[in-house]
Design an enzyme around this catalytic site. Structure first.
Site, PDB file in Angstrom:
ATOM      1  N   ASN A   9       1.668   4.685  -6.879  1.00 39.35           N
ATOM      2  CA  ASN A   9       1.024   5.254  -6.392  1.00 39.35           C
ATOM      3  C   ASN A   9      -0.427   5.180  -6.759  1.00 39.35           C
ATOM      4  OD1 ASN A   9       0.292   8.006  -4.670  1.00 39.35           O
ATOM      5  ND2 ASN A   9       1.151   8.831  -6.190  1.00 39.35           N
ATOM      6  N   TRP A  10      -1.310   5.233  -5.701  1.00 38.50           N
ATOM      7  CA  TRP A  10      -2.536   5.110  -6.286  1.00 38.50           C
ATOM      8  C   TRP A  10      -3.623   6.092  -5.740  1.00 38.50           C
ATOM      9  CZ3 TRP A  10      -5.379  -0.340  -3.679  1.00 38.50           C
ATOM     10  CH2 TRP A  10      -4.679  -1.608  -4.231  1.00 38.50           C
ATOM     11  N   LYS A  11      -3.169   7.423  -5.287  1.00 41.61           N
ATOM     12  CA  LYS A  11      -3.666   8.505  -5.335  1.00 41.61           C
ATOM     13  C   LYS A  11      -4.463   7.819  -4.338  1.00 41.61           C
ATOM     14  CE  LYS A  11      -1.217   9.922  -9.022  1.00 41.61           C
ATOM     15  NZ  LYS A  11      -0.794  11.398 -10.094  1.00 41.61           N
ATOM     16  N   HIS A  95       5.435  14.108  -2.664  1.00 43.67           N
ATOM     17  CA  HIS A  95       4.870  13.695  -3.907  1.00 43.67           C
ATOM     18  C   HIS A  95       4.369  15.376  -4.508  1.00 43.67           C
ATOM     19  CE1 HIS A  95       2.072  13.549  -7.341  1.00 43.67           C
ATOM     20  NE2 HIS A  95       2.887  12.173  -7.537  1.00 43.67           N
ATOM     21  N   GLU A  97       2.103  16.637  -5.788  1.00 43.21           N
ATOM     22  CA  GLU A  97       0.520  17.231  -5.485  1.00 43.21           C
ATOM     23  C   GLU A  97       0.813  17.470  -4.476  1.00 43.21           C
ATOM     24  OE1 GLU A  97      -1.738  13.381  -7.066  1.00 43.21           O
ATOM     25  OE2 GLU A  97      -0.595  13.572  -9.011  1.00 43.21           O
ATOM     26  N   GLU A 167      10.403  13.338  -9.955  1.00 45.35           N
ATOM     27  CA  GLU A 167       8.894  12.971 -10.834  1.00 45.35           C
ATOM     28  C   GLU A 167       8.895  14.609 -11.536  1.00 45.35           C
ATOM     29  OE1 GLU A 167       6.228  10.240  -9.668  1.00 45.35           O
ATOM     30  OE2 GLU A 167       5.925  11.483  -8.271  1.00 45.35           O
ATOM     31  N   GLY A 173       0.300  12.062 -13.864  1.00 49.25           N
ATOM     32  CA  GLY A 173      -0.721  11.971 -15.080  1.00 49.25           C
ATOM     33  C   GLY A 173      -1.023  12.865 -16.497  1.00 49.25           C
ATOM     34  N   SER A 212       3.378   9.324 -16.297  1.00 52.07           N
ATOM     35  CA  SER A 212       3.041   8.472 -17.024  1.00 52.07           C
ATOM     36  C   SER A 212       4.264   7.378 -17.717  1.00 52.07           C
ATOM     37  CB  SER A 212       2.830   9.626 -18.496  1.00 52.07           C
ATOM     38  OG  SER A 212       2.005  10.859 -17.774  1.00 52.07           O
ATOM     39  N   GLY A 233       1.681   5.944 -10.923  1.00 52.53           N
ATOM     40  CA  GLY A 233       0.093   6.559 -10.828  1.00 52.53           C
ATOM     41  C   GLY A 233      -0.624   6.379 -11.639  1.00 52.53           C
ATOM     42  N   GLY A 234      -1.454   6.785 -12.470  1.00 53.48           N
ATOM     43  CA  GLY A 234      -2.209   5.716 -13.023  1.00 53.48           C
ATOM     44  C   GLY A 234      -2.897   4.307 -13.741  1.00 53.48           C
TER      45      GLY A 234
HETATM   46  C1  PEP Z   1       3.072  10.115  -9.381  1.00 51.50           C
HETATM   47  O1  PEP Z   1       1.372  10.284  -9.085  1.00 51.50           O
HETATM   48  O2  PEP Z   1       3.776   9.550  -8.814  1.00 51.50           O
HETATM   49  C2  PEP Z   1       2.754   9.290 -10.720  1.00 51.50           C
HETATM   50  C3  PEP Z   1       3.768   9.414 -11.576  1.00 51.50           C
HETATM   51  O3  PEP Z   1       1.359   9.331 -11.813  1.00 51.50           O
HETATM   52  P1  PEP Z   1       1.105   9.258 -13.428  1.00 51.50           P
HETATM   53  O4  PEP Z   1       2.201   7.763 -13.310  1.00 51.50           O
HETATM   54  O5  PEP Z   1      -0.136   8.851 -13.576  1.00 51.50           O
HETATM   55  O6  PEP Z   1       1.806  10.310 -14.298  1.00 51.50           O
END
Ligand code: PEP
Length: 250
Positions: A9-11, A95, A97, A167, A173, A212, A233-234
């Site tokens: 997930n590049w956001k 998600h 967010e 999640e 994040g 994470s 994500g990251g």
């Molecule tokens: C996400 O945004 O779905 C996610 C899991 O982010 P991160 O890996 O950065 O925690």
């Protein structure tokens, strides 16, 4: 046997140039013999680039969100048919967010889930509790409510063509990861909740962990019996990090 899935997930990250390099790097580094499935979910405007760069590879791509509507006067929105038109296989729905920053509630998330399936996009349905909810011992109540909103509207059969991502909001994040046991416990709960409606659906559905996940913790998380991959994500923005997670899922 459930086939693992690792989805990035590049956001809201990446220029055209950076994204082209990331797509090339992932494509080059992915073994064609990989047993795990890999997907990337770039921002909308970069989806055509993903379609161009990944065409003919085993890597799928998808959206991070979609409108509940097919078309019409919905300024700023992007619909399921549009994503499908650009070759998307997946779309992330609900998600945290989107839920917290854009006020998406369970009812809207369920509508979006249905809108995705109407055009044969596979929804990656995100569920998870906040830190406050975990500390109040409400994790299972919250996750059950989020799942039930979709089961009640679309039926348990709809989960034949869906992926779930657990999640925990407090792990997204933040650099804090659920321990493998904490994650496994919730994954097992999700699977048993689905099994109370249909055991075959519950056995076959892929439940990803997100929060994470990175190269250093992926192996242990992915070794849990009910964790079938990751929503990343990251770490999906760095070629080697992402590839290491994909290999750990293989
Ligand atoms: C996400 O945004 O779905 C996610 C899991 O982010 P991160 O890996 O950065 O925690």
């Amino acid at each position: 046997m459930r086939r693992s899935l690792v989805a990035g997930n590049w956001k809201m990250n990446g220029s055209r140039t950076e994204s082209a390099a990331l797509l090339q790097g992932v494509k080059k580094g992915m073994s064609s013999a990989s047993k795990a499935e890999v997907a990337v979910c770039p921002p909308y405007v970069l989806i055509p680039l993903a379609a161009e760069k990944l065409a003919g590879s085993a890597i799928a791509w998808g959206g991070q969100n979609l409108s509940a509507h097919k078309s019409g006067a919905y300024t700023g929105e992007v619909s399921g048919p549009m994503l499908k038109d650009y070759g998307c296989t997946y779309v992330i729905v609900g998600h945290s967010e989107r839920r917290t920053l854009y006020g998406e509630n369970d009812a809207l998330v369920a509508e979006k889930y249905g809108a995705a399936q109407t055009v044969n996009l596979i929804p990656i349905l995100c569920v998870g509790e906040t830190l406050q909810e975990r500390e109040a011992n409400q994790t299972e109540t919250v996750v059950a409510r989020q799942l039930d909103a979709v089961i009640d509207k679309h039926g348990i059969g709809s989960f034949r063509n869906a992926v779930i991502a657990y999640e925990p909001v407090w792990a997204i994040g933040t650099g804090k990861t659920a321990t493998p046991q904490q994650a496994q416990d919730v994954h097992r709960f999700i699977r048993s909740r689905l099994a109370s409606h249909d055991e075959v659906v519950a056995d076959n559905i892929r439940i990803l962990y997100g929060g994470s996940m990175k190269s250093s913790n992926a192996k242990e998380l992915l070794a849990q019996p009910d964790i079938d991959g990751g929503l990343i994500g990251g770490a999906s923005l760095q070629v080697e990090e992402f590839l290491t997670i994909c290999r750990a899922a293989d």
